[in-house]
Motif scaffolding. Structure first.
Motif, mmCIF file in Angstrom:
data_model
loop_
_atom_site.group_PDB
_atom_site.id
_atom_site.type_symbol
_atom_site.label_atom_id
_atom_site.label_comp_id
_atom_site.label_asym_id
_atom_site.label_seq_id
_atom_site.Cartn_x
_atom_site.Cartn_y
_atom_site.Cartn_z
ATOM 1 N N SER A 31 0.777 -1.181 -0.188
ATOM 2 C CA SER A 31 0.136 -0.076 -0.024
ATOM 3 C C SER A 31 0.831 1.154 0.047
ATOM 4 C CB SER A 31 -1.046 -0.011 1.296
ATOM 5 O OG SER A 31 -0.111 0.283 2.288
ATOM 6 N N GLN A 32 0.571 2.434 -0.016
ATOM 7 C CA GLN A 32 1.097 3.683 0.009
ATOM 8 C C GLN A 32 1.930 3.930 1.285
ATOM 9 O OE1 GLN A 32 -2.103 6.187 -1.865
ATOM 10 N NE2 GLN A 32 -0.351 7.346 -2.257
ATOM 11 N N GLY A 33 1.356 3.146 2.237
ATOM 12 C CA GLY A 33 1.939 3.232 3.887
ATOM 13 C C GLY A 33 2.631 2.247 4.220
ATOM 14 N N GLY A 34 2.698 1.136 3.606
ATOM 15 C CA GLY A 34 3.660 -0.103 3.994
ATOM 16 C C GLY A 34 3.347 -1.155 3.212
ATOM 17 N N ALA A 35 3.973 -2.292 3.474
ATOM 18 C CA ALA A 35 4.031 -3.777 2.903
ATOM 19 C C ALA A 35 3.974 -5.003 3.748
ATOM 20 C CB ALA A 35 5.073 -3.807 2.113
ATOM 21 N N ARG A 36 3.600 -6.074 3.389
ATOM 22 C CA ARG A 36 3.935 -7.161 4.120
ATOM 23 C C ARG A 36 4.910 -8.167 3.220
ATOM 24 N NH1 ARG A 36 -0.812 -10.934 4.732
ATOM 25 N NH2 ARG A 36 -0.311 -11.956 2.970
ATOM 26 N N VAL A 37 5.987 -8.863 3.909
ATOM 27 C CA VAL A 37 7.087 -9.421 3.217
ATOM 28 C C VAL A 37 6.913 -10.902 3.861
ATOM 29 C CG1 VAL A 37 8.317 -7.610 2.293
ATOM 30 C CG2 VAL A 37 8.818 -8.523 4.605
ATOM 31 N N HIS A 38 7.284 -11.735 3.239
ATOM 32 C CA HIS A 38 7.465 -13.341 3.508
ATOM 33 C C HIS A 38 8.895 -13.773 3.285
ATOM 34 C CE1 HIS A 38 2.997 -14.405 3.675
ATOM 35 N NE2 HIS A 38 3.261 -13.139 4.074
ATOM 36 N N GLY A 39 9.225 -14.650 3.904
ATOM 37 C CA GLY A 39 10.460 -15.652 3.668
ATOM 38 C C GLY A 39 11.896 -14.839 4.133
ATOM 39 N N VAL A 40 11.691 -14.012 5.111
ATOM 40 C CA VAL A 40 12.658 -13.207 5.677
ATOM 41 C C VAL A 40 12.775 -13.284 7.087
ATOM 42 C CG1 VAL A 40 12.048 -10.970 5.174
ATOM 43 C CG2 VAL A 40 14.489 -11.518 5.343
ATOM 44 N N GLU A 41 13.631 -13.243 7.901
ATOM 45 C CA GLU A 41 13.412 -13.158 9.296
ATOM 46 C C GLU A 41 14.047 -11.982 9.752
ATOM 47 O OE1 GLU A 41 15.046 -15.589 13.087
ATOM 48 O OE2 GLU A 41 14.767 -17.139 11.422
ATOM 49 N N LEU A 42 13.063 -10.906 10.209
ATOM 50 C CA LEU A 42 13.342 -9.510 10.666
ATOM 51 C C LEU A 42 12.761 -9.300 12.048
ATOM 52 C CD1 LEU A 42 11.817 -7.806 7.334
ATOM 53 C CD2 LEU A 42 14.320 -8.234 7.980
ATOM 54 N N GLU A 43 13.379 -8.450 12.486
ATOM 55 C CA GLU A 43 12.906 -8.119 14.002
ATOM 56 C C GLU A 43 11.955 -6.903 14.025
ATOM 57 O OE1 GLU A 43 15.879 -8.091 16.907
ATOM 58 O OE2 GLU A 43 16.824 -9.619 15.844
ATOM 59 N N ALA A 44 10.916 -6.633 14.971
ATOM 60 C CA ALA A 44 10.050 -5.525 15.073
ATOM 61 C C ALA A 44 10.943 -4.195 15.458
ATOM 62 C CB ALA A 44 8.933 -5.654 16.021
ATOM 63 N N GLY A 45 10.853 -3.189 15.087
ATOM 64 C CA GLY A 45 11.698 -1.872 15.238
ATOM 65 C C GLY A 45 13.000 -1.652 14.368
ATOM 66 N N GLU A 46 13.200 -2.932 13.483
ATOM 67 C CA GLU A 46 14.423 -2.845 12.564
ATOM 68 C C GLU A 46 13.944 -1.731 11.582
ATOM 69 O OE1 GLU A 46 17.259 -6.128 10.451
ATOM 70 O OE2 GLU A 46 15.510 -6.652 11.410
ATOM 71 N N LYS A 47 15.179 -0.798 11.390
ATOM 72 C CA LYS A 47 15.224 -0.014 9.904
ATOM 73 C C LYS A 47 15.782 -0.810 8.787
ATOM 74 C CE LYS A 47 14.742 4.014 10.441
ATOM 75 N NZ LYS A 47 13.449 4.747 9.836
#
Length: 106
Positions: A31-47
């Motif tokens: 969307s114009q505000g964000g996205a959802r991604v799969h297949g990668v391990e990320l951490e909340a708050g990560e830039k």
């Protein structure tokens, strides 16, 4: 009530540049505000910076769970940028830098 951009489905591969290197993510909706991604391990708050071809979008992870993550862009992106990010790709384009992942945990 909080305004929420319309989410559009996508099946695009994007680079996610993080402090430890670059990983490849499967963009599932945008969307114009964000996205959802799969297949990668990320951490909340990560830039991060989401990259595809010559496009670069600073963003951050708002939630992460089971190799999925919700990403919010620092600034709203335009409808034409959303359309470009939705274009189906089977892998990195020839214009992208090689994908490498440095220091990721397995």
């Amino acid at each position: 009530m909080r305004y929420r951009s319309n989410r559009l489905p996508s099946q695009t591969l994007v680079n996610l540049r993080r402090e430890t290197g670059v990983v490849l993510g499967d963009l599932r909706n945008i969307s114009q505000g964000g996205a959802r991604v799969h297949g990668v391990e990320l951490e909340a708050g990560e830039k991060l910076t989401m990259e595809m071809d010559d496009l670069m979008f600073p963003c951050w992870v708002i939630w992460a769970h089971d190799n999925m993550a919700g990403i919010r862009f620092d600034k709203m992106i335009t409808p034409s940028q959303v359309s470009l990010l939705r274009q189906e790709r089977s892998g990195p384009s020839t214009n992208q830098r090689p994908l490498r992942s440095f220091g990721t945990r397995h």
